[in-house]
Write a protein that holds these residues in place. Sequence first.
Motif, PDB file in Angstrom:
ATOM      1  N   UNK A  54      17.196 -49.137 -53.531  1.00 17.40           N
ATOM      2  CA  UNK A  54      17.702 -49.731 -52.289  1.00 17.40           C
ATOM      3  C   UNK A  54      17.110 -49.034 -51.075  1.00 17.40           C
ATOM      4  N   UNK A  55      17.029 -47.728 -51.133  1.00 17.65           N
ATOM      5  CA  UNK A  55      16.446 -46.971 -50.031  1.00 17.65           C
ATOM      6  C   UNK A  55      14.967 -47.315 -49.865  1.00 17.65           C
ATOM      7  N   UNK A  56      14.253 -47.471 -50.970  1.00 14.70           N
ATOM      8  CA  UNK A  56      12.836 -47.849 -50.897  1.00 14.70           C
ATOM      9  C   UNK A  56      12.665 -49.241 -50.294  1.00 14.70           C
ATOM     10  N   UNK A  57      13.501 -50.185 -50.697  1.00 15.17           N
ATOM     11  CA  UNK A  57      13.425 -51.548 -50.154  1.00 15.17           C
ATOM     12  C   UNK A  57      13.723 -51.529 -48.656  1.00 15.17           C
ATOM     13  N   UNK A  58      14.737 -50.775 -48.245  1.00 17.97           N
ATOM     14  CA  UNK A  58      15.076 -50.675 -46.826  1.00 17.97           C
ATOM     15  C   UNK A  58      13.913 -50.088 -46.029  1.00 17.97           C
ATOM     16  N   UNK A  59      13.292 -49.028 -46.547  1.00 14.02           N
ATOM     17  CA  UNK A  59      12.167 -48.377 -45.870  1.00 14.02           C
ATOM     18  C   UNK A  59      10.975 -49.331 -45.756  1.00 14.02           C
ATOM     19  N   UNK A  60      10.674 -50.047 -46.863  1.00 16.15           N
ATOM     20  CA  UNK A  60       9.553 -51.005 -46.814  1.00 16.15           C
ATOM     21  C   UNK A  60       9.850 -52.127 -45.821  1.00 16.15           C
ATOM     22  N   UNK A  61      11.091 -52.569 -45.757  1.00 12.48           N
ATOM     23  CA  UNK A  61      11.477 -53.609 -44.800  1.00 12.48           C
ATOM     24  C   UNK A  61      11.268 -53.148 -43.364  1.00 12.48           C
ATOM     25  N   UNK A  62      11.647 -51.920 -43.083  1.00 16.30           N
ATOM     26  CA  UNK A  62      11.435 -51.380 -41.733  1.00 16.30           C
ATOM     27  C   UNK A  62       9.955 -51.300 -41.397  1.00 16.30           C
ATOM     28  N   UNK A  63       9.147 -50.911 -42.368  1.00 17.23           N
ATOM     29  CA  UNK A  63       7.700 -50.840 -42.132  1.00 17.23           C
ATOM     30  C   UNK A  63       7.132 -52.222 -41.866  1.00 17.23           C
ATOM     31  N   UNK A  64       7.594 -53.237 -42.629  1.00 15.48           N
ATOM     32  CA  UNK A  64       7.113 -54.604 -42.422  1.00 15.48           C
ATOM     33  C   UNK A  64       7.487 -55.121 -41.037  1.00 15.48           C
ATOM     34  N   UNK A  65       8.715 -54.851 -40.609  1.00 10.03           N
ATOM     35  CA  UNK A  65       9.150 -55.294 -39.282  1.00 10.03           C
ATOM     36  C   UNK A  65       8.323 -54.585 -38.210  1.00 10.03           C
ATOM     37  N   UNK A  66       8.081 -53.314 -38.399  1.00  9.21           N
ATOM     38  CA  UNK A  66       7.290 -52.553 -37.432  1.00  9.21           C
ATOM     39  C   UNK A  66       5.876 -53.119 -37.325  1.00  9.21           C
ATOM     40  N   UNK A  67       5.272 -53.430 -38.469  1.00  9.84           N
ATOM     41  CA  UNK A  67       3.922 -54.013 -38.451  1.00  9.84           C
ATOM     42  C   UNK A  67       3.929 -55.398 -37.820  1.00  9.84           C
TER      43      UNK A  67
END
Length: 179
Positions: A54-67
């Motif tokens: 869950x933490x990995x998915x949340x982190x990847x989601x934040x990176x995608x939004x940032x990009x």
Amino acid sequence: MGEPAQTSTGETPEGVGIPDAGATAPNAQPDPLAEALAEAARLREEWLRAKAETENVRRRGQEDVSKAHKFGVEGMASALLGVKDGLEAALTVESSSLEAVRQGVELTARQLDAVFERFGLKPVAPAVGEKFDPHRHQAISAVPSEQEPNTVVALLQKGWLLHDRVLRPALVTVAAAPG
């Protein structure tokens, strides 16, 4: 006495031990406490893995939004480069007639219109006499007029829509109610 029970993370619950396997008879019933501890350890391990995922998915989601925020305008920026090139080329011409400058500006304006159309930018330019739309127009003032009250008397500045969402309302003056 056997070794103390360990969870999958290597922790040993205090005061709990697994009975020595050699101390039990081969036909003995399984120890419910040992089974419960093993099940608890297994569930804890699954919970830790799920939490990490869950933490990995949340982190990847934040990176995608940032990009997406960072590079979301990449296509429009690329399309505007042609307009910029045209303007810079026009500035390098030293001797040109007023008509040539006008043609260059018109060509550049058409390039810009094409970019706007490609990316869903549409002008809002209400005609004189059109009903005032507070969702797309911004009234600067109400002026006495022969027109119906609450209609556009003059367009002061075009508004713009981005995919039917108001980017900037059109600035207008409206006809005041008689009174």
